[in-house]
Design a protein around this motif. Sequence first.
Motif, PDB file in Angstrom:
ATOM      1  N   LEU A 371     -29.387 -55.459  41.799  1.00 14.07           N
ATOM      2  CA  LEU A 371     -28.201 -55.523  40.951  1.00 14.07           C
ATOM      3  C   LEU A 371     -27.368 -54.251  40.989  1.00 14.07           C
ATOM      4  N   GLY A 372     -27.949 -53.161  41.505  1.00 16.08           N
ATOM      5  CA  GLY A 372     -27.196 -51.924  41.654  1.00 16.08           C
ATOM      6  C   GLY A 372     -26.574 -51.439  40.360  1.00 16.08           C
ATOM      7  N   ASN A 373     -25.284 -51.126  40.412  1.00 17.06           N
ATOM      8  CA  ASN A 373     -24.627 -50.522  39.260  1.00 17.06           C
ATOM      9  C   ASN A 373     -24.520 -51.476  38.070  1.00 17.06           C
ATOM     10  N   ARG A 374     -24.552 -52.782  38.322  1.00 17.11           N
ATOM     11  CA  ARG A 374     -24.561 -53.730  37.198  1.00 17.11           C
ATOM     12  C   ARG A 374     -25.805 -53.526  36.348  1.00 17.11           C
ATOM     13  N   ALA A 375     -26.941 -53.322  37.021  1.00 15.80           N
ATOM     14  CA  ALA A 375     -28.181 -53.090  36.295  1.00 15.80           C
ATOM     15  C   ALA A 375     -28.140 -51.762  35.546  1.00 15.80           C
ATOM     16  N   PHE A 376     -27.618 -50.735  36.212  1.00 17.44           N
ATOM     17  CA  PHE A 376     -27.574 -49.412  35.595  1.00 17.44           C
ATOM     18  C   PHE A 376     -26.672 -49.432  34.361  1.00 17.44           C
ATOM     19  N   ASP A 377     -25.518 -50.074  34.465  1.00 23.11           N
ATOM     20  CA  ASP A 377     -24.609 -50.187  33.320  1.00 23.11           C
ATOM     21  C   ASP A 377     -25.286 -50.877  32.143  1.00 23.11           C
ATOM     22  N   ALA A 378     -25.957 -52.007  32.429  1.00 23.93           N
ATOM     23  CA  ALA A 378     -26.601 -52.774  31.363  1.00 23.93           C
ATOM     24  C   ALA A 378     -27.742 -51.996  30.727  1.00 23.93           C
ATOM     25  N   LEU A 379     -28.527 -51.309  31.560  1.00 26.39           N
ATOM     26  CA  LEU A 379     -29.657 -50.528  31.047  1.00 26.39           C
ATOM     27  C   LEU A 379     -29.180 -49.390  30.153  1.00 26.39           C
ATOM     28  N   VAL A 380     -28.164 -48.665  30.595  1.00 26.81           N
ATOM     29  CA  VAL A 380     -27.641 -47.551  29.800  1.00 26.81           C
ATOM     30  C   VAL A 380     -27.037 -48.070  28.496  1.00 26.81           C
ATOM     31  N   THR A 381     -26.403 -49.234  28.530  1.00 24.61           N
ATOM     32  CA  THR A 381     -25.854 -49.820  27.305  1.00 24.61           C
ATOM     33  C   THR A 381     -26.959 -50.113  26.298  1.00 24.61           C
ATOM     34  N   VAL A 382     -28.093 -50.651  26.766  1.00 21.27           N
ATOM     35  CA  VAL A 382     -29.228 -50.897  25.868  1.00 21.27           C
ATOM     36  C   VAL A 382     -29.706 -49.584  25.255  1.00 21.27           C
ATOM     37  N   ALA A 383     -29.832 -48.538  26.087  1.00 24.65           N
ATOM     38  CA  ALA A 383     -30.297 -47.243  25.589  1.00 24.65           C
ATOM     39  C   ALA A 383     -29.349 -46.667  24.541  1.00 24.65           C
ATOM     40  N   GLN A 384     -28.049 -46.895  24.705  1.00 19.29           N
ATOM     41  CA  GLN A 384     -27.064 -46.327  23.788  1.00 19.29           C
ATOM     42  C   GLN A 384     -26.892 -47.161  22.520  1.00 19.29           C
ATOM     43  N   GLU A 385     -27.010 -48.488  22.637  1.00 22.18           N
ATOM     44  CA  GLU A 385     -26.727 -49.344  21.497  1.00 22.18           C
ATOM     45  C   GLU A 385     -27.954 -49.661  20.644  1.00 22.18           C
ATOM     46  N   SER A 386     -29.150 -49.428  21.168  1.00 22.62           N
ATOM     47  CA  SER A 386     -30.363 -49.713  20.402  1.00 22.62           C
ATOM     48  C   SER A 386     -30.968 -48.423  19.865  1.00 22.62           C
ATOM     49  N   VAL A 387     -31.936 -48.592  18.970  1.00 23.54           N
ATOM     50  CA  VAL A 387     -32.700 -47.457  18.459  1.00 23.54           C
ATOM     51  C   VAL A 387     -34.026 -47.447  19.221  1.00 23.54           C
ATOM     52  N   VAL A 388     -34.400 -46.296  19.784  1.00 29.22           N
ATOM     53  CA  VAL A 388     -35.528 -46.234  20.716  1.00 29.22           C
ATOM     54  C   VAL A 388     -36.619 -45.317  20.163  1.00 29.22           C
ATOM     55  N   PHE A 389     -37.872 -45.796  20.214  1.00 32.12           N
ATOM     56  CA  PHE A 389     -39.008 -45.038  19.705  1.00 32.12           C
ATOM     57  C   PHE A 389     -40.187 -45.133  20.681  1.00 32.12           C
ATOM     58  N   ARG A 390     -41.098 -44.182  20.562  1.00 31.53           N
ATOM     59  CA  ARG A 390     -42.443 -44.299  21.116  1.00 31.53           C
ATOM     60  C   ARG A 390     -43.402 -44.464  19.945  1.00 31.53           C
ATOM     61  N   LEU A 391     -44.384 -45.344  20.117  1.00 34.17           N
ATOM     62  CA  LEU A 391     -45.332 -45.631  19.046  1.00 34.17           C
ATOM     63  C   LEU A 391     -46.752 -45.517  19.572  1.00 34.17           C
ATOM     64  N   GLU A 392     -47.516 -44.614  18.992  1.00 32.24           N
ATOM     65  CA  GLU A 392     -48.941 -44.481  19.316  1.00 32.24           C
ATOM     66  C   GLU A 392     -49.736 -45.086  18.168  1.00 32.24           C
ATOM     67  N   TYR A 393     -50.728 -45.911  18.504  1.00 39.23           N
ATOM     68  CA  TYR A 393     -51.464 -46.575  17.425  1.00 39.23           C
ATOM     69  C   TYR A 393     -52.875 -46.941  17.865  1.00 39.23           C
ATOM     70  N   SER A 394     -53.729 -47.137  16.872  1.00 44.53           N
ATOM     71  CA  SER A 394     -55.036 -47.742  17.091  1.00 44.53           C
ATOM     72  C   SER A 394     -55.276 -48.858  16.077  1.00 44.53           C
ATOM     73  N   GLU A 395     -54.652 -48.745  14.896  1.00 38.45           N
ATOM     74  CA  GLU A 395     -54.749 -49.769  13.869  1.00 38.45           C
ATOM     75  C   GLU A 395     -53.622 -50.783  14.069  1.00 38.45           C
ATOM     76  N   LEU A 396     -53.973 -51.994  14.452  1.00 37.04           N
ATOM     77  CA  LEU A 396     -52.971 -52.995  14.809  1.00 37.04           C
ATOM     78  C   LEU A 396     -52.107 -53.375  13.611  1.00 37.04           C
ATOM     79  N   ASP A 397     -52.713 -53.569  12.443  1.00 36.45           N
ATOM     80  CA  ASP A 397     -51.931 -53.955  11.267  1.00 36.45           C
ATOM     81  C   ASP A 397     -50.919 -52.872  10.899  1.00 36.45           C
ATOM     82  N   ALA A 398     -51.330 -51.616  10.986  1.00 37.19           N
ATOM     83  CA  ALA A 398     -50.419 -50.519  10.666  1.00 37.19           C
ATOM     84  C   ALA A 398     -49.251 -50.472  11.655  1.00 37.19           C
ATOM     85  N   ALA A 399     -49.545 -50.711  12.923  1.00 40.09           N
ATOM     86  CA  ALA A 399     -48.488 -50.726  13.938  1.00 40.09           C
ATOM     87  C   ALA A 399     -47.493 -51.856  13.667  1.00 40.09           C
TER      88      ALA A 399
END
Length: 411
Positions: A371-399
């Motif tokens: 997809l080339g630049n179409r993919a890059f545009d769409a991916l960057v849009t997701v990164a800019q328009e969404s809220v992004v986190f990393r989540l480390e967990y061991s307790e499934l209910d807490a996660a």
Amino acid sequence: MITDAAFAPCARSDILDVRFGRGALLYEMADRRLHTLNASAVMVWRRLDGLTTLCDIARSVSDTFAADRSIVQGDVAAVVARFEEVGLLITSDEAALAARSAIAAESGEVESVERPVQLLEQLDALEWASVSPVYRAVGLMFRVRSEDVDVATELGRVLRSLSTTRGDGDTDHVYSIRARVHEGVAQWRVYFDGKAIKTVVSSDAAVALVLWHIDEAVVTHSPDALFFHGAAVQFGERVVMFPGPMNSGTSTLTTALVRRGLPYLSNGEVALDVSVGAAVPFPKAISLDGATRVFFPELFPDEPTGTAELAPGRWHIDPAAIAGATLGTGGRVALVISPHYLAGASTRLERVTDVDAVRLLLDNSYEFARLGNRAFDALVTVAQESVVFRLEYSELDAACEVVLQLAREIR
């Protein structure tokens, strides 16, 4: 050479370029390297066409910023030198090689499709013990027909969530599974549209081969979809996406959230339609490690039999087997959470911003070059328009509680 004002540098044609804030991001698909540019560097980069000289570039930049041209020319030369240092410019040797490759591609022979067509006609003429309904996997519409009823039954269980209401006569593609005994050895030969994929010597392997090939074919037959390793669920009209490799905890977390009532969208791969910028359903069976039986005992058989275990230690679970499960319809990605299961770890949430969010998504994307630049545009849009986190967990209910709280906040 870089200091020569008459030099006309040329950018590599395979570098993807997308606006990012006041600057831009460059992405090298082959090496999966990401580069950030400020506004002035962008002005230089987008003039590297092999025709515009350093002198002309400096004149344009200095006019734009009303700056001293002699100073700007030195700055432009330094920026171009840096581009050359990190391998973003094309050399004369590379240009010649590209030209030769283009000529060779144009003169190459087209592979004959006559034999697969003839085989498909022969397969169509056979009597099949089982013919499936039509299934849909993103852009791939297909049926499965088999001479082995047991293989057909197991595939029907695993593929049930991909069933579509499309008419019986409208199948685009077909998997054909022949079963025979050759020199005393049972064999299963799998075809896709008349082309032989492979011959295997167990029914389990035949099922696994079809499922593997579907994952490959769905990419080829979904021309507007960018794929990510991971999973996704729906929350209202928005999508929560969990990018991550196998064994990172994405499937476990997704299954738990579906059990809590969030509509299921996909697992293993997440498909983003770049033409509309939305995640689309790919609700195939959920692949769970046998170790997750402690979390979902109701989803695993008491005594494993047949071909349910399609890979060592991994089980394919029909989403419908999850109590109260529903399927999502897709939508724009509003929340991205990259989970990591770590035994004994405390639940820890880390916000990811700007370029790191793009890197996270790039690291978990695949078949990007289609997809080339179409993919890059769409991916960057997701990164800019969404809220992004990393989540480390061991307790499934807490996660799950963390994910649900975040989803409520961004809804």
